[in-house]
Design a protein around this motif. Structure first.
Motif, PDB file in Angstrom:
ATOM      1  N   THR A  67       0.819  -1.098  -0.090  1.00 43.58           N
ATOM      2  CA  THR A  67      -0.013  -0.012   0.027  1.00 43.58           C
ATOM      3  C   THR A  67       0.752   1.291   0.101  1.00 43.58           C
ATOM      4  O   THR A  67       0.473   2.334  -0.359  1.00 43.58           O
ATOM      5  CB  THR A  67      -0.963  -0.014   1.297  1.00 43.58           C
ATOM      6  OG1 THR A  67      -0.321   0.014   2.493  1.00 43.58           O
ATOM      7  CG2 THR A  67      -1.932  -0.962   1.156  1.00 43.58           C
ATOM      8  N   LEU A  70       1.073   3.842  -2.827  1.00 46.31           N
ATOM      9  CA  LEU A  70       0.193   4.985  -2.879  1.00 46.31           C
ATOM     10  C   LEU A  70       0.498   6.283  -2.136  1.00 46.31           C
ATOM     11  O   LEU A  70      -0.208   7.186  -2.083  1.00 46.31           O
ATOM     12  CB  LEU A  70      -1.261   4.565  -2.418  1.00 46.31           C
ATOM     13  CG  LEU A  70      -1.838   3.393  -3.114  1.00 46.31           C
ATOM     14  CD1 LEU A  70      -3.066   2.989  -2.471  1.00 46.31           C
ATOM     15  CD2 LEU A  70      -1.985   3.656  -4.626  1.00 46.31           C
ATOM     16  N   PHE A  89      -2.456   4.056   5.531  1.00 44.99           N
ATOM     17  CA  PHE A  89      -3.439   3.804   4.461  1.00 44.99           C
ATOM     18  C   PHE A  89      -4.589   4.143   4.644  1.00 44.99           C
ATOM     19  O   PHE A  89      -5.405   4.898   3.980  1.00 44.99           O
ATOM     20  CB  PHE A  89      -3.555   2.615   4.176  1.00 44.99           C
ATOM     21  CG  PHE A  89      -4.387   1.947   2.899  1.00 44.99           C
ATOM     22  CD1 PHE A  89      -4.180   2.087   1.470  1.00 44.99           C
ATOM     23  CD2 PHE A  89      -5.498   1.604   3.295  1.00 44.99           C
ATOM     24  CE1 PHE A  89      -4.941   1.964   0.707  1.00 44.99           C
ATOM     25  CE2 PHE A  89      -6.729   1.435   2.016  1.00 44.99           C
ATOM     26  CZ  PHE A  89      -6.378   1.577   0.984  1.00 44.99           C
ATOM     27  N   LEU A  92      -5.172   7.943   4.418  1.00 43.59           N
ATOM     28  CA  LEU A  92      -5.266   8.320   2.739  1.00 43.59           C
ATOM     29  C   LEU A  92      -6.328   7.875   2.234  1.00 43.59           C
ATOM     30  O   LEU A  92      -7.038   8.659   1.330  1.00 43.59           O
ATOM     31  CB  LEU A  92      -4.090   7.482   2.113  1.00 43.59           C
ATOM     32  CG  LEU A  92      -2.606   8.070   2.633  1.00 43.59           C
ATOM     33  CD1 LEU A  92      -1.612   7.037   1.518  1.00 43.59           C
ATOM     34  CD2 LEU A  92      -2.234   9.467   1.810  1.00 43.59           C
ATOM     35  N   CYS A  93      -6.906   6.681   2.629  1.00 42.37           N
ATOM     36  CA  CYS A  93      -8.210   6.009   1.719  1.00 42.37           C
ATOM     37  C   CYS A  93      -9.205   5.512   2.884  1.00 42.37           C
ATOM     38  O   CYS A  93      -9.194   4.423   2.899  1.00 42.37           O
ATOM     39  CB  CYS A  93      -7.529   4.982   0.947  1.00 42.37           C
ATOM     40  SG  CYS A  93      -6.504   5.374  -0.333  1.00 42.37           S
ATOM     41  N   LYS A  96     -11.452   2.623   2.008  1.00 40.49           N
ATOM     42  CA  LYS A  96     -10.912   1.271   1.841  1.00 40.49           C
ATOM     43  C   LYS A  96     -10.265   0.612   2.994  1.00 40.49           C
ATOM     44  O   LYS A  96      -9.576  -0.288   3.152  1.00 40.49           O
ATOM     45  CB  LYS A  96      -9.812   1.164   0.659  1.00 40.49           C
ATOM     46  CG  LYS A  96     -10.413   1.622  -0.544  1.00 40.49           C
ATOM     47  CD  LYS A  96     -11.179   0.558  -1.053  1.00 40.49           C
ATOM     48  CE  LYS A  96     -11.485   0.397  -2.501  1.00 40.49           C
ATOM     49  NZ  LYS A  96     -12.227  -0.773  -3.082  1.00 40.49           N
ATOM     50  N   TRP A 127      -7.835  -2.624  -7.566  1.00 41.25           N
ATOM     51  CA  TRP A 127      -8.063  -1.166  -7.014  1.00 41.25           C
ATOM     52  C   TRP A 127      -6.844  -0.538  -6.919  1.00 41.25           C
ATOM     53  O   TRP A 127      -6.664   0.667  -7.556  1.00 41.25           O
ATOM     54  CB  TRP A 127      -8.845  -1.119  -6.150  1.00 41.25           C
ATOM     55  CG  TRP A 127      -9.275   0.179  -5.175  1.00 41.25           C
ATOM     56  CD1 TRP A 127     -10.087   1.119  -5.725  1.00 41.25           C
ATOM     57  CD2 TRP A 127      -8.339   0.997  -4.425  1.00 41.25           C
ATOM     58  NE1 TRP A 127      -9.882   2.202  -5.110  1.00 41.25           N
ATOM     59  CE2 TRP A 127      -8.624   2.165  -4.216  1.00 41.25           C
ATOM     60  CE3 TRP A 127      -7.257   0.388  -3.509  1.00 41.25           C
ATOM     61  CZ2 TRP A 127      -7.984   2.904  -2.895  1.00 41.25           C
ATOM     62  CZ3 TRP A 127      -6.534   1.201  -2.678  1.00 41.25           C
ATOM     63  CH2 TRP A 127      -7.025   2.358  -2.595  1.00 41.25           C
ATOM     64  N   MET A 128      -5.982  -1.087  -6.420  1.00 41.10           N
ATOM     65  CA  MET A 128      -4.503  -0.533  -6.295  1.00 41.10           C
ATOM     66  C   MET A 128      -3.781  -0.144  -7.155  1.00 41.10           C
ATOM     67  O   MET A 128      -3.324   0.946  -7.795  1.00 41.10           O
ATOM     68  CB  MET A 128      -3.555  -1.106  -5.153  1.00 41.10           C
ATOM     69  CG  MET A 128      -3.997  -0.978  -3.846  1.00 41.10           C
ATOM     70  SD  MET A 128      -2.822  -1.838  -2.649  1.00 41.10           S
ATOM     71  CE  MET A 128      -1.090  -1.987  -3.561  1.00 41.10           C
ATOM     72  N   THR A 131      -5.640   2.849  -8.941  1.00 44.22           N
ATOM     73  CA  THR A 131      -5.657   4.094  -8.151  1.00 44.22           C
ATOM     74  C   THR A 131      -4.016   4.618  -8.555  1.00 44.22           C
ATOM     75  O   THR A 131      -4.026   5.987  -8.559  1.00 44.22           O
ATOM     76  CB  THR A 131      -5.599   3.931  -6.575  1.00 44.22           C
ATOM     77  OG1 THR A 131      -6.841   3.485  -6.651  1.00 44.22           O
ATOM     78  CG2 THR A 131      -5.535   5.071  -5.795  1.00 44.22           C
ATOM     79  N   GLN A 132      -3.081   3.728  -8.527  1.00 44.69           N
ATOM     80  CA  GLN A 132      -1.698   4.075  -8.820  1.00 44.69           C
ATOM     81  C   GLN A 132      -1.571   4.611 -10.248  1.00 44.69           C
ATOM     82  O   GLN A 132      -0.928   5.665 -10.455  1.00 44.69           O
ATOM     83  CB  GLN A 132      -0.933   2.964  -8.753  1.00 44.69           C
ATOM     84  CG  GLN A 132       0.889   3.057  -8.651  1.00 44.69           C
ATOM     85  CD  GLN A 132       1.365   1.955  -8.587  1.00 44.69           C
ATOM     86  OE1 GLN A 132       0.776   0.947  -8.096  1.00 44.69           O
ATOM     87  NE2 GLN A 132       2.860   2.124  -8.408  1.00 44.69           N
ATOM     88  N   GLN A 135      -2.847   8.196 -10.371  1.00 46.29           N
ATOM     89  CA  GLN A 135      -1.878   9.118  -9.412  1.00 46.29           C
ATOM     90  C   GLN A 135      -0.875   9.668 -10.538  1.00 46.29           C
ATOM     91  O   GLN A 135      -0.545  10.654 -10.484  1.00 46.29           O
ATOM     92  CB  GLN A 135      -1.356   8.649  -8.481  1.00 46.29           C
ATOM     93  CG  GLN A 135      -2.358   8.313  -7.076  1.00 46.29           C
ATOM     94  CD  GLN A 135      -1.612   7.781  -5.888  1.00 46.29           C
ATOM     95  OE1 GLN A 135      -0.593   6.858  -6.031  1.00 46.29           O
ATOM     96  NE2 GLN A 135      -2.262   7.952  -4.626  1.00 46.29           N
TER      97      GLN A 135
END
Length: 138
Positions: A67, A70, A89, A92-93, A96, A127-128, A131-132, A135
Motif C-alpha cells: 500500500t 500510494l 493507508f 489516505l483512503c 478502503k 483497485w490499487m 489508483t496508482q 495518480q
C-alpha cells in the motif's frame, strides 16, 4: 543492502523521519500486482490447510506493505510495522480501510476460505493498480 539501510544506524539517525520519496516505494513494490496474482494462483491450488494459511499470511503481508506505493510526496515518514502501514493507508483512503483491515487480520491469523480470500485479494490489487495509474496521470 536494503535491509541494512532500513534497520542500521542510518535508520536510527533520522532516515525514517524524513522518509524516502514515493519513487523508492514504487521501485520496491512495482511488481506487487504480479506477485499478488501469483499468490492467488498458489492459494487456489493449495493442497492442504497449512499451505493455504501460510500463503494467505504471506499474501496479506505483501498487500499491506504494497500500500505504500500510494504514498504522496508530502508523506513525512516511512512506516515500520504492518499496523503503521494500515493506519497510514486508512488516513489516505478511509473508504478502503475496512477492506485493508481484512488483510491486516489475515497477516496475523488467516481464517477465510481460499476462494473468499482470493476474491478480496484480486479486487483490492486491481483497485490499487487503478489508483496508482490515476495518480501517475494526475
Amino acid at each position: 543492502m536494503h535491509a541494512a539501510a532500513s534497520r542500521g544506524p542510518l535508520w536510527r539517525s533520522g532516515f525514517r523521519h524524513s522518509g524516502p520519496p514515493p519513487a523508492i516505494a514504487k521501485a520496491l513494490n512495482g511488481d506487487s500486482a504480479r506477485v499478488l496474482q501469483g499468490y492467488a494462483a498458489r492459494i487456489a491450488g493449495a493442497q492442504d490447510q497449512h499451505t493455504l494459511r501460510r500463503l494467505q499470511k504471506e499474501a496479506a503481508r505483501k498487500l499491506v506493505w504494497a500500500t505504500h506505493v500510494l504514498r504522496s510526496v508530502s508523506d513525512g515518514y516511512w512506516q515500520e510495522t504492518l499496523e503503521d502501514y494500515a493506519s497510514h493507508f486508512a488516513s489516505l483512503c478511509p473508504g478502503k480501510a475496512e477492506e485493508l483491515a481484512f488483510f491486516l487480520e489475515h497477516a496475523r491469523n488467516p481464517w477465510a476460505p481460499g476462494n473468499v480470500f482470493n476474491a478480496k485479494l484480486l479486487q483490492f490489487t486491481g483497485w490499487m493498480q487503478h489508483t496508482q495509474r490515476a495518480q501517475a496521470c494526475a
